[in-house]
Design an enzyme around this catalytic site. Structure first.
Site, PDB file in Angstrom:
ATOM      1  N   ASP A   1     -11.843   3.578 -57.102  1.00  0.00           N
ATOM      2  CA  ASP A   1     -11.041   2.752 -58.001  1.00  0.00           C
ATOM      3  C   ASP A   1      -9.712   2.424 -57.317  1.00  0.00           C
ATOM      4  O   ASP A   1      -8.904   3.308 -57.083  1.00  0.00           O
ATOM      5  CB  ASP A   1     -10.796   3.504 -59.315  1.00  0.00           C
ATOM      6  CG  ASP A   1     -10.333   2.570 -60.430  1.00  0.00           C
ATOM      7  OD1 ASP A   1      -9.797   1.480 -60.105  1.00  0.00           O
ATOM      8  OD2 ASP A   1     -10.506   2.924 -61.601  1.00  0.00           O
TER       9      ASP A   1
ATOM     10  N   ARG B   1      -7.634   0.035 -58.459  1.00  0.00           N
ATOM     11  CA  ARG B   1      -6.784  -0.726 -59.370  1.00  0.00           C
ATOM     12  C   ARG B   1      -5.411  -0.080 -59.545  1.00  0.00           C
ATOM     13  O   ARG B   1      -5.271   1.129 -59.454  1.00  0.00           O
ATOM     14  CB  ARG B   1      -7.450  -0.836 -60.754  1.00  0.00           C
ATOM     15  CG  ARG B   1      -8.694  -1.688 -60.745  1.00  0.00           C
ATOM     16  CD  ARG B   1      -9.400  -1.638 -62.059  1.00  0.00           C
ATOM     17  NE  ARG B   1      -9.851  -0.284 -62.388  1.00  0.00           N
ATOM     18  CZ  ARG B   1     -10.496   0.036 -63.499  1.00  0.00           C
ATOM     19  NH1 ARG B   1     -10.750  -0.886 -64.399  1.00  0.00           N
ATOM     20  NH2 ARG B   1     -10.887   1.256 -63.707  1.00  0.00           N
TER      21      ARG B   1
END
Ligand SMILES: [Zn+2]
Length: 232
Positions: free
Chosen positions: A132, A134
């Protein structure tokens, strides 16, 4: 508003947007060359406990109604909840495929299909350390720009809460529950293997990505899936 990198976040554009979830003010925010969007409902200025959703783009799920993730439901549920309260902000960040970009996401899908592995494993095979990539600091900037004092964040992802609190924005988590009735309505359009795949994806989110799985029906399905594989 200055970010850590010294690039300022500015509101570049604003208009009214009429949706099936009611009317919003849509604002386009820019930081450097990164575009983000906020849908604002009601007066959120200087308000406490404003209902907020931070959504990262998912072309497959949101636009093409792909059946193997819950992104589209999360958009709809969040906008519906904000409409119900007649106040809140929906922040949309263009970070596809958990931040790897749309082409890499297509490659990750190919790897998943070829090697029958999950999304976290596919990211590893793509040479990515993290599953991830983000970040949510732009969302924190938008919340401050909207002069919101504190937030009730619709999420199952504690990383988002942490980013907000690290940025000095008090935030508590509101479980993003999907109604079982909605799930059933959707499941009626899917074949059994697609439903199974979706549940498996929810399980990867829970087991490997630290998401809290709150909606009862998903927990129940996951339990059944675990049991059928002799895990419990
Ligand atoms: Zn998705």
């Amino acid at each position: 508003m200055e970010s850590e990198t010294g690039t300022s976040l500015i509101c570049e554009a604003e208009a009214e947007l009429r949706t099936m979830f009611g009317h919003f003010i849509i604002r386009g925010y820019l930081r450097g060359d990164e575009e983000s969007v906020a849908l604002v409902r009601g007066n959120v200025n200087e308000k406490e406990n404003v209902l907020v959703r931070i959504q990262s783009s998912c072309l497959f799920g949101e636009t093409f109604h792909a059946t193997d993730c819950d992104c589209k439901w999360q958009v709809m549920t969040s906008l519906y909840r904000i409409q119900n309260e007649d106040c809140g902000v929906f922040i949309y960040l263009f970070q596809e495929g958990r931040g790897i970009g749309i082409f890499e996401k297509i490659k990750a899908f190919y790897i998943q299909q070829t090697y029958e592995c999950d999304t976290v494993e596919a990211f590893k095979r793509l040479g990515l350390e993290k599953s991830d990539l983000r970040t949510y600091d732009i969302a924190a900037g938008i919340i401050r720009h909207e002069r919101i004092l504190s937030v009730r964040l619709l999420t199952n992802n504690d990383a988002k809460i942490k980013t907000l609190t690290d940025n000095g924005i008090p935030a508590i988590r509101m479980p993003l529950e999907l109604e079982e009735a909605d799930f059933k309505r959707l499941a009626a359009t899917m074949d059994e293997s697609d439903i199974r795949e979706l549940i498996q994806y929810l399980r990867v989110k829970r087991d490997k990505m630290g998401h809290q799985m709150v909606h009862d029906f998903a927990r129940r399905f996951l339990k059944e899936l675990d049991a059928s594989e002799g895990k419990q």
